[in-house]
Design a protein around this motif. Sequence first.
Motif, PDB file in Angstrom:
ATOM      1  N   GLN A  27     -37.551  -5.476 -28.868  1.00 30.46           N
ATOM      2  CA  GLN A  27     -36.258  -5.872 -29.234  1.00 30.46           C
ATOM      3  C   GLN A  27     -35.696  -4.632 -30.363  1.00 30.46           C
ATOM      4  O   GLN A  27     -34.502  -4.489 -30.368  1.00 30.46           O
ATOM      5  CB  GLN A  27     -36.193  -7.196 -30.007  1.00 30.46           C
ATOM      6  N   VAL A  28     -36.786  -4.503 -31.367  1.00 28.37           N
ATOM      7  CA  VAL A  28     -36.412  -3.386 -32.290  1.00 28.37           C
ATOM      8  C   VAL A  28     -36.063  -2.215 -31.749  1.00 28.37           C
ATOM      9  O   VAL A  28     -34.715  -1.486 -32.056  1.00 28.37           O
ATOM     10  CB  VAL A  28     -37.617  -3.373 -33.501  1.00 28.37           C
ATOM     11  N   SER A  29     -36.753  -1.725 -30.703  1.00 25.75           N
ATOM     12  CA  SER A  29     -36.555  -0.650 -30.167  1.00 25.75           C
ATOM     13  C   SER A  29     -35.219  -0.394 -29.099  1.00 25.75           C
ATOM     14  O   SER A  29     -34.214   0.641 -29.433  1.00 25.75           O
ATOM     15  CB  SER A  29     -37.693  -0.064 -29.112  1.00 25.75           C
ATOM     16  N   GLN A  30     -34.939  -1.440 -28.676  1.00 31.07           N
ATOM     17  CA  GLN A  30     -33.620  -1.582 -28.001  1.00 31.07           C
ATOM     18  C   GLN A  30     -32.432  -1.463 -29.170  1.00 31.07           C
ATOM     19  O   GLN A  30     -31.425  -0.785 -28.971  1.00 31.07           O
ATOM     20  CB  GLN A  30     -33.562  -2.806 -27.296  1.00 31.07           C
ATOM     21  N   TYR A  31     -32.497  -2.272 -30.282  1.00 34.25           N
ATOM     22  CA  TYR A  31     -31.402  -2.235 -31.338  1.00 34.25           C
ATOM     23  C   TYR A  31     -31.165  -0.915 -31.830  1.00 34.25           C
ATOM     24  O   TYR A  31     -30.278  -0.493 -31.886  1.00 34.25           O
ATOM     25  CB  TYR A  31     -31.914  -3.372 -32.210  1.00 34.25           C
ATOM     26  N   ILE A  32     -32.460  -0.117 -32.217  1.00 35.10           N
ATOM     27  CA  ILE A  32     -32.347   0.950 -32.833  1.00 35.10           C
ATOM     28  C   ILE A  32     -31.669   1.967 -31.986  1.00 35.10           C
ATOM     29  O   ILE A  32     -30.855   2.702 -32.077  1.00 35.10           O
ATOM     30  CB  ILE A  32     -33.760   1.463 -33.421  1.00 35.10           C
ATOM     31  N   THR A  33     -32.156   2.106 -30.513  1.00 31.13           N
ATOM     32  CA  THR A  33     -31.610   3.139 -29.595  1.00 31.13           C
ATOM     33  C   THR A  33     -30.227   2.752 -29.425  1.00 31.13           C
ATOM     34  O   THR A  33     -29.453   3.719 -29.344  1.00 31.13           O
ATOM     35  CB  THR A  33     -32.369   3.019 -28.206  1.00 31.13           C
ATOM     36  N   ASP A  34     -29.671   1.418 -29.202  1.00 30.43           N
ATOM     37  CA  ASP A  34     -28.219   0.983 -29.040  1.00 30.43           C
ATOM     38  C   ASP A  34     -27.511   1.632 -30.194  1.00 30.43           C
ATOM     39  O   ASP A  34     -26.419   2.064 -30.048  1.00 30.43           O
ATOM     40  CB  ASP A  34     -28.085  -0.459 -28.773  1.00 30.43           C
ATOM     41  N   GLU A  35     -28.045   1.391 -31.502  1.00 28.91           N
ATOM     42  CA  GLU A  35     -27.114   1.831 -32.680  1.00 28.91           C
ATOM     43  C   GLU A  35     -26.940   3.371 -32.603  1.00 28.91           C
ATOM     44  O   GLU A  35     -25.843   3.922 -33.012  1.00 28.91           O
ATOM     45  CB  GLU A  35     -27.945   1.231 -34.172  1.00 28.91           C
ATOM     46  N   ALA A 128     -42.309   2.424 -27.776  1.00 32.58           N
ATOM     47  CA  ALA A 128     -41.156   1.821 -28.133  1.00 32.58           C
ATOM     48  C   ALA A 128     -40.224   2.530 -29.096  1.00 32.58           C
ATOM     49  O   ALA A 128     -38.955   2.675 -28.710  1.00 32.58           O
ATOM     50  CB  ALA A 128     -41.409   0.519 -28.937  1.00 32.58           C
ATOM     51  N   MET A 129     -40.986   3.292 -29.700  1.00 31.55           N
ATOM     52  CA  MET A 129     -39.923   4.151 -30.606  1.00 31.55           C
ATOM     53  C   MET A 129     -39.673   5.551 -30.206  1.00 31.55           C
ATOM     54  O   MET A 129     -38.708   5.985 -30.613  1.00 31.55           O
ATOM     55  CB  MET A 129     -40.763   4.394 -32.019  1.00 31.55           C
ATOM     56  N   SER A 130     -40.281   5.728 -29.001  1.00 32.97           N
ATOM     57  CA  SER A 130     -39.786   7.031 -28.435  1.00 32.97           C
ATOM     58  C   SER A 130     -38.592   7.230 -27.800  1.00 32.97           C
ATOM     59  O   SER A 130     -37.876   8.246 -27.849  1.00 32.97           O
ATOM     60  CB  SER A 130     -40.884   7.550 -27.317  1.00 32.97           C
ATOM     61  N   SER A 131     -37.914   5.953 -27.396  1.00 37.94           N
ATOM     62  CA  SER A 131     -36.557   6.058 -26.885  1.00 37.94           C
ATOM     63  C   SER A 131     -35.586   6.192 -28.193  1.00 37.94           C
ATOM     64  O   SER A 131     -34.383   6.650 -27.852  1.00 37.94           O
ATOM     65  CB  SER A 131     -36.129   4.868 -25.978  1.00 37.94           C
TER      66      SER A 131
END
Length: 175
Positions: A27-35, A128-131
């Motif tokens: 969830q955090v990875s998706q949120y950060i990537t989307d932002e 997760a953080m790579s994207s």
Amino acid sequence: MHFVFISDLPSTLATNVKVVFTCLLDQVSQYITDELERARESLNEAAALRERFMLSTIVSRRVAAAAASAAEAAAAAGESSFRSFMVVVQRCASSVAIVQQYFANCISRLLLPEDGAHAASCEEMATAMSSAEIAAYKGLQKCIETVMAEVDWLLSAEQKATDYRLPDDGIAPDH
């Protein structure tokens, strides 16, 4: 199937904590990537505005006032999107730091009873953080392009040919 999150068995607790932490990471990875992607899109829009301005100045020199106004609007859009992207990068970095701190302070000790769970969670965190890192890299590249385009425009629009002249011997002074 009955799912028990809290358990007296350390290995069951470790397994459940790992599952929940993996979900949090996703969830955090998706949120950060989307932002970061949204902020990068703003940089792309500013670049498109800048390109339109550059094309309009090439096509017609007669509309200098309108071109100057368009140039200022393009520069302002570039500056604003650059600033916004940097704010998003800072917020995302803070979010990553919070997740890493939470892992180190709370999660890691709960994972110790399960063989390999700690190492696997560290690997999942990196994956997760790579994207998000890729999205940040693309945005930072766009920021560099924005700055370089602004510098190029300023130099071509405002620098006079006599602002910089090599000495008669053709060798630049060594200041």
